[in-house]
Motif scaffolding. Structure first.
Motif, PDB file in Angstrom:
ATOM      1  N   ARG A 150       3.109  -1.815 -14.559  1.00 41.39           N
ATOM      2  CA  ARG A 150       3.768  -1.949 -13.258  1.00 41.39           C
ATOM      3  C   ARG A 150       2.853  -2.765 -12.361  1.00 41.39           C
ATOM      4  NH1 ARG A 150       7.143   2.607 -10.126  1.00 41.39           N
ATOM      5  NH2 ARG A 150       8.737   1.739 -11.499  1.00 41.39           N
ATOM      6  N   THR A 151       3.421  -3.812 -11.785  1.00 41.86           N
ATOM      7  CA  THR A 151       2.686  -4.712 -10.904  1.00 41.86           C
ATOM      8  C   THR A 151       3.388  -4.772  -9.552  1.00 41.86           C
ATOM      9  OG1 THR A 151       2.092  -6.043 -12.838  1.00 41.86           O
ATOM     10  CG2 THR A 151       1.755  -7.052 -10.685  1.00 41.86           C
ATOM     11  N   LEU A 152       2.601  -4.679  -8.483  1.00 47.45           N
ATOM     12  CA  LEU A 152       3.117  -4.804  -7.122  1.00 47.45           C
ATOM     13  C   LEU A 152       2.544  -6.071  -6.511  1.00 47.45           C
ATOM     14  CD1 LEU A 152       2.554  -1.171  -5.764  1.00 47.45           C
ATOM     15  CD2 LEU A 152       4.487  -2.060  -7.078  1.00 47.45           C
ATOM     16  N   THR A 153       3.401  -6.875  -5.885  1.00 47.49           N
ATOM     17  CA  THR A 153       2.939  -8.067  -5.181  1.00 47.49           C
ATOM     18  C   THR A 153       3.664  -8.156  -3.840  1.00 47.49           C
ATOM     19  OG1 THR A 153       4.589  -9.414  -6.357  1.00 47.49           O
ATOM     20  CG2 THR A 153       2.348  -9.415  -7.246  1.00 47.49           C
TER      21      THR A 153
ATOM     22  N   ALA B 189      16.300   0.566 -14.136  1.00 48.95           N
ATOM     23  CA  ALA B 189      17.159   0.134 -13.027  1.00 48.95           C
ATOM     24  C   ALA B 189      17.369   1.318 -12.078  1.00 48.95           C
ATOM     25  CB  ALA B 189      18.491  -0.387 -13.556  1.00 48.95           C
ATOM     26  N   HIS B 190      17.582   2.492 -12.649  1.00 45.40           N
ATOM     27  CA  HIS B 190      17.726   3.718 -11.860  1.00 45.40           C
ATOM     28  C   HIS B 190      16.450   4.004 -11.079  1.00 45.40           C
ATOM     29  CE1 HIS B 190      18.630   7.935 -10.948  1.00 45.40           C
ATOM     30  NE2 HIS B 190      17.446   8.235 -11.452  1.00 45.40           N
ATOM     31  N   ARG B 191      15.301   3.891 -11.750  1.00 53.82           N
ATOM     32  CA  ARG B 191      14.021   4.152 -11.089  1.00 53.82           C
ATOM     33  C   ARG B 191      13.814   3.208  -9.909  1.00 53.82           C
ATOM     34  NH1 ARG B 191       9.009   5.547 -14.973  1.00 53.82           N
ATOM     35  NH2 ARG B 191       8.146   5.802 -12.883  1.00 53.82           N
ATOM     36  N   HIS B 192      14.146   1.936 -10.076  1.00 54.36           N
ATOM     37  CA  HIS B 192      13.969   0.968  -8.991  1.00 54.36           C
ATOM     38  C   HIS B 192      14.904   1.278  -7.825  1.00 54.36           C
ATOM     39  CE1 HIS B 192      11.279  -2.380 -10.512  1.00 54.36           C
ATOM     40  NE2 HIS B 192      11.235  -1.446 -11.458  1.00 54.36           N
ATOM     41  N   ARG B 193      16.134   1.675  -8.118  1.00 51.97           N
ATOM     42  CA  ARG B 193      17.059   2.052  -7.034  1.00 51.97           C
ATOM     43  C   ARG B 193      16.518   3.250  -6.272  1.00 51.97           C
ATOM     44  NH1 ARG B 193      20.864   0.954 -11.038  1.00 51.97           N
ATOM     45  NH2 ARG B 193      21.085   3.167 -11.531  1.00 51.97           N
ATOM     46  N   ARG B 194      16.030   4.246  -6.993  1.00 55.25           N
ATOM     47  CA  ARG B 194      15.479   5.449  -6.352  1.00 55.25           C
ATOM     48  C   ARG B 194      14.235   5.108  -5.529  1.00 55.25           C
ATOM     49  NH1 ARG B 194      17.706  10.542  -6.238  1.00 55.25           N
ATOM     50  NH2 ARG B 194      15.565  11.277  -6.230  1.00 55.25           N
ATOM     51  N   LEU B 195      13.390   4.244  -6.062  1.00 55.67           N
ATOM     52  CA  LEU B 195      12.188   3.838  -5.335  1.00 55.67           C
ATOM     53  C   LEU B 195      12.570   3.147  -4.028  1.00 55.67           C
ATOM     54  CD1 LEU B 195       9.101   3.497  -5.152  1.00 55.67           C
ATOM     55  CD2 LEU B 195       9.371   1.390  -6.514  1.00 55.67           C
ATOM     56  N   ALA B 196      13.489   2.194  -4.103  1.00 59.13           N
ATOM     57  CA  ALA B 196      13.924   1.478  -2.893  1.00 59.13           C
ATOM     58  C   ALA B 196      14.553   2.435  -1.890  1.00 59.13           C
ATOM     59  CB  ALA B 196      14.918   0.377  -3.271  1.00 59.13           C
TER      60      ALA B 196
ATOM     61  N   ALA C 156       0.832  -1.215   0.000  1.00 59.76           N
ATOM     62  CA  ALA C 156       0.000   0.000   0.000  1.00 59.76           C
ATOM     63  C   ALA C 156       0.865   1.263   0.000  1.00 59.76           C
ATOM     64  CB  ALA C 156      -0.947   0.008   1.196  1.00 59.76           C
ATOM     65  N   ASP C 157       1.970   1.236   0.746  1.00 61.57           N
ATOM     66  CA  ASP C 157       2.866   2.391   0.779  1.00 61.57           C
ATOM     67  C   ASP C 157       3.588   2.578  -0.559  1.00 61.57           C
ATOM     68  OD1 ASP C 157       2.189   2.946   3.428  1.00 61.57           O
ATOM     69  OD2 ASP C 157       3.774   1.646   4.197  1.00 61.57           O
ATOM     70  N   VAL C 158       3.996   1.466  -1.144  1.00 62.90           N
ATOM     71  CA  VAL C 158       4.673   1.535  -2.444  1.00 62.90           C
ATOM     72  C   VAL C 158       3.682   2.049  -3.493  1.00 62.90           C
ATOM     73  CG1 VAL C 158       5.879   0.234  -4.242  1.00 62.90           C
ATOM     74  CG2 VAL C 158       6.306  -0.291  -1.821  1.00 62.90           C
ATOM     75  N   TRP C 159       2.459   1.537  -3.480  1.00 55.07           N
ATOM     76  CA  TRP C 159       1.441   1.975  -4.433  1.00 55.07           C
ATOM     77  C   TRP C 159       1.214   3.487  -4.348  1.00 55.07           C
ATOM     78  CZ3 TRP C 159      -0.669   0.216  -8.685  1.00 55.07           C
ATOM     79  CH2 TRP C 159      -1.804   0.831  -9.185  1.00 55.07           C
ATOM     80  N   THR C 160       1.103   3.992  -3.136  1.00 56.73           N
ATOM     81  CA  THR C 160       0.895   5.430  -2.955  1.00 56.73           C
ATOM     82  C   THR C 160       2.022   6.221  -3.602  1.00 56.73           C
ATOM     83  OG1 THR C 160      -0.350   5.103  -0.915  1.00 56.73           O
ATOM     84  CG2 THR C 160       0.680   7.258  -1.210  1.00 56.73           C
ATOM     85  N   ARG C 161       3.227   5.748  -3.433  1.00 60.35           N
ATOM     86  CA  ARG C 161       4.388   6.461  -3.989  1.00 60.35           C
ATOM     87  C   ARG C 161       4.467   6.356  -5.502  1.00 60.35           C
ATOM     88  NH1 ARG C 161       8.908   8.468  -1.480  1.00 60.35           N
ATOM     89  NH2 ARG C 161      10.724   8.671  -2.800  1.00 60.35           N
ATOM     90  N   VAL C 162       4.220   5.168  -6.074  1.00 56.89           N
ATOM     91  CA  VAL C 162       4.417   4.984  -7.520  1.00 56.89           C
ATOM     92  C   VAL C 162       3.282   5.553  -8.356  1.00 56.89           C
ATOM     93  CG1 VAL C 162       5.886   2.960  -7.153  1.00 56.89           C
ATOM     94  CG2 VAL C 162       3.452   2.634  -7.721  1.00 56.89           C
ATOM     95  N   THR C 163       2.175   5.922  -7.738  1.00 56.31           N
ATOM     96  CA  THR C 163       1.068   6.517  -8.494  1.00 56.31           C
ATOM     97  C   THR C 163       0.954   8.016  -8.291  1.00 56.31           C
ATOM     98  OG1 THR C 163      -0.520   5.991  -6.739  1.00 56.31           O
ATOM     99  CG2 THR C 163      -0.290   4.386  -8.549  1.00 56.31           C
TER     100      THR C 163
ATOM    101  N   THR D  31      -3.922  15.222  -8.954  1.00 55.30           N
ATOM    102  CA  THR D  31      -4.463  13.876  -8.794  1.00 55.30           C
ATOM    103  C   THR D  31      -3.333  12.858  -8.924  1.00 55.30           C
ATOM    104  OG1 THR D  31      -6.265  12.399  -9.449  1.00 55.30           O
ATOM    105  CG2 THR D  31      -5.078  13.505 -11.236  1.00 55.30           C
ATOM    106  N   THR D  32      -3.691  11.586  -8.857  1.00 56.73           N
ATOM    107  CA  THR D  32      -2.710  10.505  -8.964  1.00 56.73           C
ATOM    108  C   THR D  32      -3.124   9.566 -10.085  1.00 56.73           C
ATOM    109  OG1 THR D  32      -3.899   9.183  -7.330  1.00 56.73           O
ATOM    110  CG2 THR D  32      -2.134  10.616  -6.505  1.00 56.73           C
ATOM    111  N   VAL D  33      -2.187   8.704 -10.487  1.00 59.41           N
ATOM    112  CA  VAL D  33      -2.436   7.758 -11.578  1.00 59.41           C
ATOM    113  C   VAL D  33      -3.665   6.905 -11.302  1.00 59.41           C
ATOM    114  CG1 VAL D  33      -1.488   5.716 -12.737  1.00 59.41           C
ATOM    115  CG2 VAL D  33      -0.032   7.708 -12.331  1.00 59.41           C
TER     116      VAL D  33
END
Length: 164
Positions: free
Chosen positions: A105-108, A148-155, A18-25, A49-51
């Motif tokens: 983009r899929t979150l699990t 790869a950069h986006r994933h590093r920044r997200l983490a 849920a926290d990741v979803w909030t950030r990526v949208t 608004t958000t995605v």
């Protein structure tokens, strides 16, 4: 003749889905992932608004991509084609350089306080880029490195946060 280029990237983030979803949208989260290489100026229709709150299947306008946050280098004619709130979105758009741009983009869940983030990018370059001898390979390399950069920044955005 042009052909499709597909890039996939997956990583695990130390945060609840849920926290990741909030950030990526959220546009601010998207821009944080892209920084400092790119910034995305959202179309008017998306401002405030958000995605996960935009109309599905409706063109939202052009999102301008700015190199280092200042130099316009590309646009993304945004359309969110599919949405499973909290889990998945599929953007089907076109760009200045791409006839076809799809970002899924899929979150699990990946265990307590962990989320697997999977991106699948499908693209088709426009002519004349598609006719360059190594155009598709260059596009593959650029998108692979960018995600790869986006994933590093997200983490990195979740480092040091407590998990409830």
């Amino acid at each position: 003749m042009s052909h499709l280029v597909i890039v996939e990237h997956e990583s695990v983030v130390a945060a609840e889905p849920a926290d990741v979803w909030t950030r990526v949208t959220d546009p601010a989260g998207i821009n944080d992932e892209l920084a400092p290489v790119l910034a995305m100026r959202m179309p008017r229709r998306m401002r405030g608004t958000t995605v996960d709150r935009v109309p599905i299947g409706m063109p939202l306008g052009r999102a301008l991509l700015l190199l280092f946050g200042v130099l316009p280098v590309e646009y993304d004619a945004l359309t969110i084609a599919e949405l499973a709130p909290g889990r998945r979105f599929l953007e089907k758009s076109s760009m200045l350089t791409m006839r076809r741009w799809e970002h899924e983009r899929t979150l699990t869940p990946a265990g307590p306080g962990r989320t697997r983030v999977h991106d699948r990018l499908t693209m088709e370059l426009r002519v004349p880029l598609s006719r360059l001898p190594y155009g598709n390979e260059l596009a593959r390399q650029i998108v692979t490195r960018l995600f790869a950069h986006r994933h590093r920044r997200l983490a990195r955005g979740f480092v040091g946060r407590r998990v409830a």
